[in-house]
Design a protein around this motif. Structure first.
Motif, PDB file in Angstrom:
ATOM      1  N   UNK A   8       0.822  -1.207   0.000  1.00  0.00           N
ATOM      2  CA  UNK A   8       0.000   0.000   0.000  1.00  0.00           C
ATOM      3  C   UNK A   8       0.858   1.260   0.000  1.00  0.00           C
ATOM      4  N   UNK A   9       1.951   1.245   0.748  1.00  0.00           N
ATOM      5  CA  UNK A   9       2.851   2.399   0.760  1.00  0.00           C
ATOM      6  C   UNK A   9       3.409   2.672  -0.623  1.00  0.00           C
ATOM      7  N   UNK A  10       3.835   1.621  -1.306  1.00  0.00           N
ATOM      8  CA  UNK A  10       4.384   1.793  -2.658  1.00  0.00           C
ATOM      9  C   UNK A  10       3.316   2.292  -3.622  1.00  0.00           C
ATOM     10  N   UNK A  16       1.216   9.218  -6.027  1.00  0.00           N
ATOM     11  CA  UNK A  16       1.507  10.613  -5.688  1.00  0.00           C
ATOM     12  C   UNK A  16       2.673  11.152  -6.514  1.00  0.00           C
ATOM     13  N   UNK A  17       3.734  10.360  -6.638  1.00  0.00           N
ATOM     14  CA  UNK A  17       4.893  10.797  -7.412  1.00  0.00           C
ATOM     15  C   UNK A  17       4.556  10.941  -8.897  1.00  0.00           C
ATOM     16  N   UNK A  18       3.788   9.999  -9.437  1.00  0.00           N
ATOM     17  CA  UNK A  18       3.412  10.081 -10.844  1.00  0.00           C
ATOM     18  C   UNK A  18       2.621  11.357 -11.121  1.00  0.00           C
ATOM     19  N   UNK A  19       1.663  11.638 -10.241  1.00  0.00           N
ATOM     20  CA  UNK A  19       0.877  12.862 -10.407  1.00  0.00           C
ATOM     21  C   UNK A  19       1.751  14.106 -10.268  1.00  0.00           C
ATOM     22  N   UNK A  20       2.669  14.117  -9.298  1.00  0.00           N
ATOM     23  CA  UNK A  20       3.529  15.276  -9.089  1.00  0.00           C
ATOM     24  C   UNK A  20       4.475  15.485 -10.256  1.00  0.00           C
ATOM     25  N   UNK A  84      11.041  16.778  -6.738  1.00  0.00           N
ATOM     26  CA  UNK A  84      10.593  15.394  -6.922  1.00  0.00           C
ATOM     27  C   UNK A  84      11.265  14.469  -5.898  1.00  0.00           C
ATOM     28  N   UNK A  85      12.570  14.665  -5.672  1.00  0.00           N
ATOM     29  CA  UNK A  85      13.271  13.845  -4.679  1.00  0.00           C
ATOM     30  C   UNK A  85      12.708  14.028  -3.278  1.00  0.00           C
ATOM     31  N   UNK A  86      12.459  15.292  -2.893  1.00  0.00           N
ATOM     32  CA  UNK A  86      11.895  15.560  -1.573  1.00  0.00           C
ATOM     33  C   UNK A  86      10.488  14.977  -1.461  1.00  0.00           C
ATOM     34  N   UNK A  87       9.695  15.131  -2.525  1.00  0.00           N
ATOM     35  CA  UNK A  87       8.342  14.585  -2.508  1.00  0.00           C
ATOM     36  C   UNK A  87       8.346  13.060  -2.421  1.00  0.00           C
ATOM     37  N   UNK A  92       6.704   8.529   0.696  1.00  0.00           N
ATOM     38  CA  UNK A  92       6.953   7.226   1.304  1.00  0.00           C
ATOM     39  C   UNK A  92       6.612   7.246   2.800  1.00  0.00           C
ATOM     40  N   UNK A  93       7.048   8.305   3.492  1.00  0.00           N
ATOM     41  CA  UNK A  93       6.752   8.404   4.909  1.00  0.00           C
ATOM     42  C   UNK A  93       5.251   8.544   5.157  1.00  0.00           C
TER      43      UNK A  93
END
Length: 357
Positions: A8-10, A16-20, A84-87, A92-93
């Motif tokens: 679920x985390x992944x 979220x990353x794909x959208x960002x 992107x790296x920070x996001x 993940x957290x």
């Protein structure tokens, strides 16, 4: 093994990353296109020779506009990839925390299911919160426990009633045989008493087997070494030589059932033995081992020994075939394990291993 929380985390982080990334890349491309278009529409400055006195021409004080656009767009892309790296770390957290919170009711259901046994069927999950799928699952599980508890209670009451209703007629029958038959019918009288005692032992064995298969209602520390010594003391002076090596051992369980477990093992080892044979009893660690010098037992028939009413080359007069099946049920009720292996030259070794205290 990947847990559902990790998956679920992944999933959360990936979406979220794909959208960002799509959003930031789209914004950067539109910004680059807008800057290039706007700069292309600006009027071209006149050459230095045509600049009037006191005016400002292309004196090199400011950089050319196309190079300035490239610098702005390049800086924007650097900031984008850093964001992107920070996001990614933040997603993940956040995904890990959100997944843990969503799965908390499932952990509670799992913990309750692992803790439940026939002696703790009164416990319930009693999940609180919104009426969602997890609440519905917990309520369904509680309803199933209600039905199971009622069924187990009914079977326990049946065993108790059957114990009384079956033993009473046999006791009356035995008294009638002993008192009512005249002395000149001694052979018939002895035969009837023998069948009566055999019926009593069979009923006792069946009721004990049913009780063991229904688990333990209460547990208490039992000194298994003392129980074993008491059982062996009753076998003293028999036709078979019994040797023992006993170490202190405490088992959480029922003293009556553990006594019957040891009694059945020793009785079987003595009964199914050759004249002048031996029985070895060892209690070391949390393992009880009973071996004898009886007849040969085929290795492919070992599994039948622990099934009710199974006999290997014996008659009904020697037993009902419930001894080792009762041992297996009592061991299972105490969380133990039973193994049997044939001895070289004949005989059988049965080992009961109890779980850690």
């Amino acid at each position: 093994m990947t847990t559902i929380r990790v998956r679920l985390t992944l999933v959360y982080s990936g979406l979220f990353l794909l959208t960002s990334v799509v959003l930031l890349v789209t914004v950067n491309l539109l910004l680059s296109h807008a800057l290039s278009t706007r700069v292309g529409r600006l009027p071209v400055p006149p050459p230095a020779a045509e600049v009037p006195p006191g005016g400002r021409g292309g004196d090199g004080v400011r950089p050319p506009l196309p190079e300035l656009v490239d610098d702005v767009v390049g800086y924007q892309w650097e900031v984008t990839w850093l964001a992107v790296g920070v996001l990614a770390l933040v997603s993940l957290l956040a995904g890990w925390l959100v997944a843990g919170r969503l799965l908390r009711p499932l952990h509670r259901i799992t913990a309750t299911a692992r803790r439940l046994s026939l002696s703790t069927l009164h416990e319930r999950i009693a999940l609180t919160g919104p009426q969602d799928e997890l609440k519905e699952l917990a309520d369904t599980f509680d309803a199933m426990l209600d039905r199971l508890e009622r069924s187990v209670d009914a079977q326990r009451r049946f065993i108790a009633n059957a114990s009384h209703e079956l033993r009473t007629p046999l006791a009356v029958q035995r008294a009638a045989i002993e008192i009512g038959l005249p002395p000149d019918l001694g052979e018939i009288r002895d035969k009837l008493l023998t069948h009566n005692r055999r019926s009593e032992r069979l009923i006792d064995a069946l009721l004990l087997l049913a009780q063991a298969e229904h688990g333990l209602r209460e547990r208490a520390p039992v000194a298994l070494d003392e129980v074993t010594r008491l059982v062996l003391a009753e076998q003293a002076g028999g036709p078979v030589s019994v040797t023992a090596r006993i170490e202190p051992c405490v088992v959480d369980g029922d003293a009556v059932l553990l006594n019957r477990l040891v009694t059945n093992l020793v009785d079987n080892a003595v009964r199914y033995n050759r004249p002048g044979g031996t029985v070895e009893v060892t209690l070391a660690g949390r393992r009880l081992t009973v071996g004898n010098t009886g007849p040969e037992v085929p290795a492919d028939r070992l599994g039948d020994l622990f099934l009710p009413f199974r006999r290997l080359g014996t008659t009904r007069e020697q037993g009902a075939g419930l001894g080792l099946s009762i041992v297996a049920s009592i061991a299972a009720a105490h969380g133990g394990d039973v193994r049997a292996r044939p001895n070289p030259g004949g005989g059988l070794t049965v080992t009961v291993t109890f779980p850690p205290a």
